[in-house]
Design a protein around this motif. Structure first.
Motif, PDB file in Angstrom:
ATOM      1  N   GLY A  38      39.513  42.056  39.205  1.00 32.72           N
ATOM      2  CA  GLY A  38      38.105  42.447  39.142  1.00 32.72           C
ATOM      3  C   GLY A  38      37.668  42.764  37.724  1.00 32.72           C
ATOM      4  N   ARG A  83      34.894  40.696  35.667  1.00 29.26           N
ATOM      5  CA  ARG A  83      33.722  41.409  35.154  1.00 29.26           C
ATOM      6  C   ARG A  83      33.526  41.161  33.665  1.00 29.26           C
ATOM      7  N   GLU A  84      34.614  41.217  32.902  1.00 28.89           N
ATOM      8  CA  GLU A  84      34.501  40.989  31.452  1.00 28.89           C
ATOM      9  C   GLU A  84      34.104  39.547  31.156  1.00 28.89           C
ATOM     10  N   THR A 131      32.276  37.627  32.980  1.00 28.59           N
ATOM     11  CA  THR A 131      30.847  37.487  33.292  1.00 28.59           C
ATOM     12  C   THR A 131      29.985  38.193  32.258  1.00 28.59           C
ATOM     13  N   THR A 132      30.448  39.349  31.805  1.00 28.48           N
ATOM     14  CA  THR A 132      29.696  40.073  30.774  1.00 28.48           C
ATOM     15  C   THR A 132      29.579  39.221  29.513  1.00 28.48           C
ATOM     16  N   ARG A 151      26.301  40.091  37.371  1.00 26.35           N
ATOM     17  CA  ARG A 151      27.326  41.070  37.730  1.00 26.35           C
ATOM     18  C   ARG A 151      27.541  41.128  39.245  1.00 26.35           C
ATOM     19  N   GLU A 152      26.448  41.142  39.992  1.00 29.74           N
ATOM     20  CA  GLU A 152      26.574  41.199  41.459  1.00 29.74           C
ATOM     21  C   GLU A 152      27.203  39.928  42.010  1.00 29.74           C
ATOM     22  N   THR A 168      29.355  38.034  40.521  1.00 29.13           N
ATOM     23  CA  THR A 168      30.786  38.094  40.218  1.00 29.13           C
ATOM     24  C   THR A 168      31.497  39.111  41.101  1.00 29.13           C
ATOM     25  N   THR A 169      30.833  40.244  41.343  1.00 27.95           N
ATOM     26  CA  THR A 169      31.433  41.253  42.217  1.00 27.95           C
ATOM     27  C   THR A 169      31.675  40.672  43.606  1.00 27.95           C
ATOM     28  N   TRP A 205      34.562  38.280  43.475  1.00 29.82           N
ATOM     29  CA  TRP A 205      35.819  39.032  43.371  1.00 29.82           C
ATOM     30  C   TRP A 205      36.261  39.519  44.742  1.00 29.82           C
TER      31      TRP A 205
END
Lengths: 185, 185
Positions: free
Chosen positions: A157, A161-162, A164-165, B161-162, B164-165, B168
């Motif tokens: 995760g 997240r990184e 995507t950031t 972000r959402e 990707t979350t 995940w």
DNA sequence: GGCTACATGTAAGCGGTTACATGATTTA
DNA sequence: TAAATCATGTAACCGCTTACATGTAGCC
């Protein structure tokens, strides 16, 4: 919330530890999603003991140095497992200084805004490299019932997240530079 | 930190507002990356006024109800812009109760762990839908120098972000169910 | 002998939330 | 006329950080 309690109980459920060792675990293993200083851990252990969630035995290192080795009790285990299985609703978004800056960034010169984005991208790329290195320790996905599998999911995760950031920041930069201050063809 | 100060100055730099209106803006526009209750805003405005960063005029609504309309001063603008352009180092990861649960989730039955993941996925999918609806208000990317463009970038980041979350959590579920408790082909 | 790591605590202060407290204005 | 919204504040408390405070053990 009161989640520090469960972070500590979770670690003590793995094995008995001293307050000092707990602090090290927060730094080493949990830093991706939790943190706690010793000045918070020691008082919490005290109240956890008063609540009957943990016990301790005093061990001697060297000749006189006393350390308290904490062990989770049955009551502690019960409380921990009850918390662990319960789904919670999404909390309010955490405060994010960078996004706050970005939200007001139309007040900046194009160059300053791009500088802000590039600086941020650089930092996230560095963090991503570090996380990928950690993830690559697992050449295969660990078996689901192991603690390593839990660790692997959290790590996955963090990497995603990184990634995507970084992709987001790159996209923002492309948009800013595309309509840049001068000389766009 | 002391970033509430800059959140308020940023909003007052857009236009003059009352404390009440600021509280509404936090709820409506900034909720994706910041939050503040009126009980925190009013004292902060007071200290900002004492520091010469804002001024106010008393307006009358109806016949007697007084409200304070706050305006940013030159000193306030200077301080705000100085903060705005300065890059900061990445802060420690925010505390994340779900990841804490996931980290210890090997203590759970496979069914309980899957339940936790599915519940979470559902909530993030809902949030994603909501954010996509907001983003789709912008049929084209706003011009870079507008406040709308700043807003767009933040929104883009939230959507990504959402997404990707969700990806995940789906991957975690696939891994959990792949080595599931029974009947995997 | 000096440095680093081990080991445990307390105190002051900050940012933030929840609750307390009050009252006017608008709208259904 | 009742409810929702507008409008402004204060107080108690919580989680957490920074700094204060102390001392031992192991290693070079």
């Amino acid at each position: 919330m009161g989640n520090l309690k469960y972070a500590i109980l979770g670690l003590l459920n793995q094995q008995s530890r001293t307050g000092y060792e707990l602090a090290k675990q927060f730094e080493m293993s949990l830093s991706e999603f939790w943190s706690a200083k010793h000045s918070q851990i020691y008082p919490e252990l005290k109240s956890l003991h008063e609540a009957g969630m943990v016990e301790y035995t005093i061990e001697i290192t060297g000749t006189v140095l006393e350390k308290k080795l904490y062990t989770i009790t049955e009551a502690g285990k019960k409380d921990f497992l009850q918390w662990l299985e319960k789904p919670h609703t999404l909390p309010a978004m955490p405060k994010d200084e960078f996004r706050l800056q970005l939200f007001f960034s139309n007040c900046l010169s194009p160059a300053s805004r791009i500088n802000l984005l590039q600086n941020r991208l650089q930092q996230h790329r560095k963090r991503l490299l570090h996380l990928e290195k950690n993830r690559d320790v697992y050449s295969v996905v660990p078996a689901v019932q192991t603690p390593e599998f839990s660790d692997y999911m959290v790590l996955l995760g963090a990497v995603m997240r990184e990634e995507t950031t970084c992709a987001w920041l790159e996209q923002c930069l492309a948009l800013c530079e595309g309509q840049g201050p001068k000389g766009n063809p």
